[in-house]
Structure formats: structure tokens, C-alpha cells
Design a protein around this motif. Structure first.
Motif, PDB file in Angstrom:
ATOM      1  N   TYR A  89       8.310  10.409  -3.633  1.00  0.00           N
ATOM      2  CA  TYR A  89       8.420  11.838  -3.339  1.00  0.00           C
ATOM      3  C   TYR A  89       7.493  12.236  -2.180  1.00  0.00           C
ATOM      4  CZ  TYR A  89       8.766  16.868  -4.265  1.00  0.00           C
ATOM      5  OH  TYR A  89       8.988  18.225  -4.155  1.00  0.00           O
ATOM      6  N   LEU A  90       6.299  11.618  -2.131  1.00  0.00           N
ATOM      7  CA  LEU A  90       5.299  11.921  -1.101  1.00  0.00           C
ATOM      8  C   LEU A  90       5.323  10.886   0.027  1.00  0.00           C
ATOM      9  CD1 LEU A  90       2.293  12.860  -3.421  1.00  0.00           C
ATOM     10  CD2 LEU A  90       3.803  14.435  -2.201  1.00  0.00           C
ATOM     11  N   GLU A  91       6.433  10.179   0.158  1.00  0.00           N
ATOM     12  CA  GLU A  91       6.510   9.062   1.099  1.00  0.00           C
ATOM     13  C   GLU A  91       6.202   9.486   2.538  1.00  0.00           C
ATOM     14  OE1 GLU A  91       9.572   5.366   2.042  1.00  0.00           O
ATOM     15  OE2 GLU A  91      10.360   7.256   1.246  1.00  0.00           O
ATOM     16  N   ASP A  92       6.725  10.607   2.985  1.00  0.00           N
ATOM     17  CA  ASP A  92       6.486  11.055   4.358  1.00  0.00           C
ATOM     18  C   ASP A  92       4.994  11.280   4.597  1.00  0.00           C
ATOM     19  OD1 ASP A  92       9.158  10.950   4.921  1.00  0.00           O
ATOM     20  OD2 ASP A  92       9.500  13.093   4.599  1.00  0.00           O
ATOM     21  N   PHE A  93       4.334  11.908   3.644  1.00  0.00           N
ATOM     22  CA  PHE A  93       2.901  12.155   3.774  1.00  0.00           C
ATOM     23  C   PHE A  93       2.126  10.837   3.805  1.00  0.00           C
ATOM     24  CE2 PHE A  93      -1.237  12.597   1.657  1.00  0.00           C
ATOM     25  CZ  PHE A  93      -1.853  13.483   2.523  1.00  0.00           C
ATOM     26  N   ILE A  94       2.437   9.938   2.898  1.00  0.00           N
ATOM     27  CA  ILE A  94       1.740   8.650   2.825  1.00  0.00           C
ATOM     28  C   ILE A  94       1.958   7.844   4.099  1.00  0.00           C
ATOM     29  CG2 ILE A  94       1.666   6.438   1.596  1.00  0.00           C
ATOM     30  CD1 ILE A  94       2.233   7.990  -0.983  1.00  0.00           C
ATOM     31  N   ASN A  95       3.174   7.858   4.631  1.00  0.00           N
ATOM     32  CA  ASN A  95       3.457   7.131   5.875  1.00  0.00           C
ATOM     33  C   ASN A  95       2.676   7.717   7.053  1.00  0.00           C
ATOM     34  OD1 ASN A  95       5.186   5.354   4.617  1.00  0.00           O
ATOM     35  ND2 ASN A  95       7.041   6.492   5.146  1.00  0.00           N
ATOM     36  N   GLY A  96       2.575   9.050   7.084  1.00  0.00           N
ATOM     37  CA  GLY A  96       1.821   9.690   8.150  1.00  0.00           C
ATOM     38  C   GLY A  96       0.340   9.350   8.074  1.00  0.00           C
ATOM     39  N   LEU A  97      -0.176   9.258   6.868  1.00  0.00           N
ATOM     40  CA  LEU A  97      -1.577   8.904   6.677  1.00  0.00           C
ATOM     41  C   LEU A  97      -1.826   7.458   7.092  1.00  0.00           C
ATOM     42  CD1 LEU A  97      -4.018  10.470   5.688  1.00  0.00           C
ATOM     43  CD2 LEU A  97      -3.605   9.566   3.402  1.00  0.00           C
ATOM     44  N   ALA A  98      -0.897   6.585   6.744  1.00  0.00           N
ATOM     45  CA  ALA A  98      -1.023   5.174   7.116  1.00  0.00           C
ATOM     46  C   ALA A  98      -0.927   5.006   8.633  1.00  0.00           C
ATOM     47  CB  ALA A  98       0.055   4.355   6.419  1.00  0.00           C
ATOM     48  N   ARG A  99      -0.120   5.835   9.289  1.00  0.00           N
ATOM     49  CA  ARG A  99      -0.008   5.767  10.752  1.00  0.00           C
ATOM     50  C   ARG A  99      -1.314   6.217  11.398  1.00  0.00           C
ATOM     51  NH1 ARG A  99       4.097   6.058  14.678  1.00  0.00           N
ATOM     52  NH2 ARG A  99       3.038   5.670  16.662  1.00  0.00           N
ATOM     53  N   SER A 100      -1.931   7.215  10.795  1.00  0.00           N
ATOM     54  CA  SER A 100      -3.193   7.721  11.319  1.00  0.00           C
ATOM     55  C   SER A 100      -4.311   6.708  11.135  1.00  0.00           C
ATOM     56  CB  SER A 100      -3.553   9.028  10.617  1.00  0.00           C
ATOM     57  OG  SER A 100      -4.861   9.432  10.926  1.00  0.00           O
ATOM     58  N   ARG A 101      -4.326   6.046   9.972  1.00  0.00           N
ATOM     59  CA  ARG A 101      -5.349   5.053   9.655  1.00  0.00           C
ATOM     60  C   ARG A 101      -4.660   3.761   9.253  1.00  0.00           C
ATOM     61  NH1 ARG A 101     -10.301   6.922  11.271  1.00  0.00           N
ATOM     62  NH2 ARG A 101     -10.825   4.877  10.484  1.00  0.00           N
ATOM     63  N   PRO A 102      -4.406   2.847  10.185  1.00  0.00           N
ATOM     64  CA  PRO A 102      -3.674   1.615   9.883  1.00  0.00           C
ATOM     65  C   PRO A 102      -4.322   0.767   8.777  1.00  0.00           C
ATOM     66  CG  PRO A 102      -3.869   1.928  12.240  1.00  0.00           C
ATOM     67  CD  PRO A 102      -4.740   2.952  11.606  1.00  0.00           C
ATOM     68  N   GLU A 103      -5.632   0.942   8.564  1.00  0.00           N
ATOM     69  CA  GLU A 103      -6.294   0.160   7.526  1.00  0.00           C
ATOM     70  C   GLU A 103      -5.936   0.602   6.119  1.00  0.00           C
ATOM     71  OE1 GLU A 103      -9.602   2.686   9.419  1.00  0.00           O
ATOM     72  OE2 GLU A 103      -7.492   2.275   9.751  1.00  0.00           O
ATOM     73  N   LEU A 104      -5.199   1.748   6.028  1.00  0.00           N
ATOM     74  CA  LEU A 104      -4.730   2.196   4.720  1.00  0.00           C
ATOM     75  C   LEU A 104      -3.516   1.356   4.303  1.00  0.00           C
ATOM     76  CD1 LEU A 104      -4.946   6.057   5.177  1.00  0.00           C
ATOM     77  CD2 LEU A 104      -6.194   4.744   3.493  1.00  0.00           C
ATOM     78  N   LEU A 105      -3.711   0.485   3.352  1.00  0.00           N
ATOM     79  CA  LEU A 105      -2.622  -0.369   2.872  1.00  0.00           C
ATOM     80  C   LEU A 105      -2.278   0.078   1.465  1.00  0.00           C
ATOM     81  CD1 LEU A 105      -3.973  -3.819   4.126  1.00  0.00           C
ATOM     82  CD2 LEU A 105      -2.263  -2.356   5.203  1.00  0.00           C
ATOM     83  N   PHE A 106      -1.222   0.853   1.353  1.00  0.00           N
ATOM     84  CA  PHE A 106      -0.850   1.398   0.049  1.00  0.00           C
ATOM     85  C   PHE A 106       0.086   0.419  -0.663  1.00  0.00           C
ATOM     86  CE2 PHE A 106      -1.584   5.155   2.768  1.00  0.00           C
ATOM     87  CZ  PHE A 106      -2.689   5.631   2.102  1.00  0.00           C
ATOM     88  N   ARG A 120      -8.635  14.076   7.883  1.00  0.00           N
ATOM     89  CA  ARG A 120      -9.789  13.540   8.601  1.00  0.00           C
ATOM     90  C   ARG A 120     -10.482  12.488   7.736  1.00  0.00           C
ATOM     91  NH1 ARG A 120     -10.787  16.574  13.056  1.00  0.00           N
ATOM     92  NH2 ARG A 120      -9.770  18.595  13.143  1.00  0.00           N
ATOM     93  N   LEU A 121     -10.006  11.267   7.824  1.00  0.00           N
ATOM     94  CA  LEU A 121     -10.610  10.160   7.084  1.00  0.00           C
ATOM     95  C   LEU A 121     -11.448   9.356   8.069  1.00  0.00           C
ATOM     96  CD1 LEU A 121      -7.491   9.088   4.982  1.00  0.00           C
ATOM     97  CD2 LEU A 121      -9.318  10.664   4.344  1.00  0.00           C
ATOM     98  N   SER A 122     -12.734   9.667   8.128  1.00  0.00           N
ATOM     99  CA  SER A 122     -13.578   9.123   9.188  1.00  0.00           C
ATOM    100  C   SER A 122     -14.502   8.000   8.732  1.00  0.00           C
ATOM    101  CB  SER A 122     -14.434  10.249   9.796  1.00  0.00           C
ATOM    102  OG  SER A 122     -13.610  11.301  10.239  1.00  0.00           O
ATOM    103  N   SER A 123     -14.600   7.769   7.438  1.00  0.00           N
ATOM    104  CA  SER A 123     -15.509   6.731   6.956  1.00  0.00           C
ATOM    105  C   SER A 123     -14.768   5.794   6.006  1.00  0.00           C
ATOM    106  CB  SER A 123     -16.695   7.367   6.226  1.00  0.00           C
ATOM    107  OG  SER A 123     -16.277   7.937   4.996  1.00  0.00           O
ATOM    108  N   ARG A 124     -15.330   4.607   5.796  1.00  0.00           N
ATOM    109  CA  ARG A 124     -14.737   3.657   4.860  1.00  0.00           C
ATOM    110  C   ARG A 124     -14.678   4.246   3.450  1.00  0.00           C
ATOM    111  NH1 ARG A 124     -14.121  -1.542   6.497  1.00  0.00           N
ATOM    112  NH2 ARG A 124     -14.999  -2.107   8.537  1.00  0.00           N
ATOM    113  N   ARG A 125     -15.687   5.008   3.109  1.00  0.00           N
ATOM    114  CA  ARG A 125     -15.714   5.613   1.779  1.00  0.00           C
ATOM    115  C   ARG A 125     -14.551   6.588   1.604  1.00  0.00           C
ATOM    116  NH1 ARG A 125     -20.968   8.650  -0.914  1.00  0.00           N
ATOM    117  NH2 ARG A 125     -20.000   9.150  -2.918  1.00  0.00           N
ATOM    118  N   GLU A 126     -14.302   7.405   2.632  1.00  0.00           N
ATOM    119  CA  GLU A 126     -13.183   8.352   2.567  1.00  0.00           C
ATOM    120  C   GLU A 126     -11.845   7.620   2.468  1.00  0.00           C
ATOM    121  OE1 GLU A 126     -13.536  12.135   5.136  1.00  0.00           O
ATOM    122  OE2 GLU A 126     -14.634  10.558   6.178  1.00  0.00           O
ATOM    123  N   ILE A 127     -11.704   6.579   3.273  1.00  0.00           N
ATOM    124  CA  ILE A 127     -10.456   5.808   3.249  1.00  0.00           C
ATOM    125  C   ILE A 127     -10.251   5.172   1.884  1.00  0.00           C
ATOM    126  CG2 ILE A 127      -9.291   3.788   4.225  1.00  0.00           C
ATOM    127  CD1 ILE A 127     -10.748   4.465   6.881  1.00  0.00           C
ATOM    128  N   GLY A 128     -11.324   4.613   1.332  1.00  0.00           N
ATOM    129  CA  GLY A 128     -11.223   4.005   0.012  1.00  0.00           C
ATOM    130  C   GLY A 128     -10.874   5.021  -1.066  1.00  0.00           C
TER     131      GLY A 128
END
Length: 343
Positions: A325-342, A301-309
Motif C-alpha cells: 500500500y505504501l510502495e510508492d513512498f518506500i520506493n521514493g525513500l529508497a531512491r533518496s537513500r540507496p543504502e535503505l534495503l527494505f 531528511r535521513l542524514s545519519s546512520r541512526r536515522e536510516i536504521g
């Protein structure tokens, strides 16, 4: 540790527990006055008042930190340390000793007794104080014989299936080892991983999984479904504050569930092991697969800019092999919040 004229410090014993057992020698008024003057009577071992008090009863600062120091800073606040193992206390009394409070019961990632492989019991926080070891033990005994001395809480945890407890214990052992080690080997990775990196990701997960109830659409974290009807933490100022409070709630069933989800993300057990227990955890269908991608996409639940940052800062700082190793998790998080640019 043995101190002349005072009770022996038991394995994994909290400072406040030992002081209460020593009160008849040290002086009950001195122990009470000393404990009430501290924010954390169990672990405030750098406080000059603590050092001076212990020195006067024959305990030097180095010995005190070695004996009573916490193995992690993932501690519950003093007033929230209400989870304990009744079997441990019963063994204390059966062997002729006073029951004592273990340090490991105070840690966020330890809702299970390693010795007995059982989920800890959650006491009513309002009924315990400095002498909580005896108080909760007596309340359990009275409750057994239908003598109602316990304060009634509005919610009782359900019984935990053995398979779920054992699965969570696997993750608990992993996080306990990480807290002690600078580097740790993860199955499937060629090189040991820095413990601080694992703990940073695990803490991010726990904060989200244990998210307490706010007004919709935020809702509870995925690990807290079994707490339906339990009075929520009041006075929440922000989502960030809510996450911290979620990790200060010692409820053992939600912590067990959160550990199992952490284990899914870190691939600590086969998917079939999760499938065996998922029905008992009260999880919603979006994370029933137990796959890291789904857990990230639907369970975070990343609901604010601060949380996303905050999440970006943690995940971008990981070494490349751990990111893979955590690629699946990171991809799922990026799908949930497109503004997450890892990176």
C-alpha cells in the motif's frame, strides 16, 4: 464527572484546568503547591502524589484516569501547550462558565478544533501559566480593543485557507481514530491494519516534516516553510534530538501542513484536493505533485546512520499488504537513500 462540592468536570477538560477552577473550594495555595511539584500537571495521573491529592478531594484513581487521562502519548510538553480555540473559550464564557483548557489541544496531531473546524490559535508560551485559560482569553479580549497586554511574539501564523483546514481535519480524524482503535480499515486495503503500524509510520513522517532549523544543509522540514523568521529551538544536540523537538513545537500551521502530507502518503484524499491547497502551504516545488514517491524522496531528511536504521526498522516491520500500500513512498525513500534495503 460530578464531584460533591466541586465544579463539574467539563468535556475533554485537562486536570490542571479543573483544579484551577476548583481552587476556591480546594484552596488556592494547595492547588498551586501541588501543580508546581509536577512535571506535567495535566496528565501525570500515575504519580502517587497525584493519586493521593485527588483521593483527598474525593476522586478515586480509576475515575481520574478515565476522566482526565490522555487518549495518546503524542503530547506536547507542559510548557509548550499554547494552542487553543478562541471560539470554544468564547462559548464557555457566553454560557456563564469559566473558560477551560481541552485535552485535545495538547495533542501533536490535533491542530484543528473539530467543533468549529478552525485552526487553533497560537498563544505566546511566555505569557501563560497555570491559569492559562483565563489569561489567553483576557489577552484576546484586550487585543480586540487595542489594549496591549499580550507579549509580542516575533512571528504570527498566517491565516489558514478553509480548504487546507478541512483537508488536514480529515487526516486529524484518521489519526485520532487510529489512536483509539487496535485495528482500522483503510480504503484500498482488503483487511484492517494494525493501528500501531500506522502510528509508527505517521510518527516517522511527522518527525521529518516538522524538522526544526539547523545549519545547512539540513534546513527545515518541508512542513515548516511558513515559519520563516520564527526563532528556532536552541540547544539542539543532534539531528535525532532536533526531530523530537520539532514534534514538541505546537505551531499549528506547520502541523496542519504536516497532516496534509501524511494524508498524501496514506492516500486519504484524491490528489486534486492537495493540488487545490498546495500553493498556500509554502512547500518547495519538489513535493508539489503531492505524490508519495516525491514526498519521500525530497521531503524526508535521513542524514545519519541512526536515522536510516530507525526508518528501516519501522518499514521492514510492516505487514506485507501495508508495504504494498505504501510502495510508492518506500520506493521514493529508497531512491533518496540507496543504502535503505527494505525487505
Amino acid at each position: 464527572m460530578k464531584i460533591f462540592g466541586l465544579p463539574i468536570v467539563r468535556y475533554d477538560e485537562c486536570l490542571a484546568s479543573w483544579l484551577v477552577r476548583s481552587a476556591s473550594v480546594i484552596g488556592e495555595e494547595d492547588v498551586l503547591r501541588f501543580s508546581q511539584s509536577l512535571e506535567d500537571p495535566d496528565f501525570d495521573l500515575n504519580n502517587e502524589m497525584v493519586i493521593d491529592f485527588l483521593s483527598r478531594v474525593g476522586v478515586d484513581p480509576e475515575s481520574a484516569r478515565r476522566c482526565f487521562g490522555a487518549q495518546t502519548n503524542w503530547l506536547f510538553p507542559w510548557e509548550n501547550r499554547a494552542a487553543y480555540c478562541l471560539l470554544c473559550m468564547q462559548e464557555d464564557v457566553a454560557s456563564g462558565r469559566s473558560p477551560y483548557w481541552r485535552k485535545s489541544w495538547c495533542y501533536l496531531h490535533c491542530p484543528i478544533c473539530v467543533k468549529h473546524r478552525t485552526l487553533l490559535v497560537l498563544a505566546d508560551p511566555n505569557s501563560i501559566g497555570l491559569q492559562k485559560s483565563w489569561i489567553v482569553f483576557v489577552e484576546e479580549c484586550n487585543d480586540k480593543y487595542d489594549r496591549k497586554t499580550r507579549n509580542e511574539v516575533q512571528w504570527r501564523q498566517p491565516g489558514a485557507p478553509t480548504k487546507a483546514v478541512i483537508l488536514a481535519l480529515r487526516v486529524q480524524g484518521f489519526l485520532t481514530a487510529v489512536h483509539k482503535a487496535g485495528f482500522i480499515k483503510i480504503r484500498g486495503m482488503d483487511r484492517p491494519v494494525r493501528g500501531a503500524d500506522i502510528l509508527a509510520v505517521a510518527r516517522l513522517l511527522l518527525e521529518n516534516f516538522l524538522f526544526p532549523r539547523l545549519r545547512p544543509p539540513c534546513g527545515d522540514g518541508v512542513a515548516r516553510a511558513m515559519q520563516s523568521g520564527f526563532p528556532r529551538i536552541s540547544g539542539i544536540r543532534s539531528i535525532e534530538h532536533a526531530k523530537l523537538l520539532g514534534c514538541s513545537d505546537c505551531n499549528v500551521y506547520s502541523r496542519m501542513t504536516a497532516l496534509i502530507l501524511v494524508g498524501c502518503v496514506f492516500k486519504l484524499f484524491p490528489a486534486s484536493r492537495f493540488i487545490d491547497v498546495r500553493m498556500s502551504l509554502g512547500l518547495h516545488s519538489d513535493v508539489y505533485s503531492g505524490e508519495a514517491y516525491d514526498i519521500a524522496r525530497y521531503g524526508m531528511r535521513l542524514s545519519s546512520r541512526r536515522e536510516i536504521g530507525y526508518a528501516m526498522e519501522i518499514l521492514n516491520a510492516l505487514p506485507e499488504d501495508l508495504k504494498i500500500y505504501l510502495e510508492d513512498f518506500i520506493n521514493g525513500l529508497a531512491r533518496s537513500r540507496p543504502e535503505l534495503l527494505f525487505g
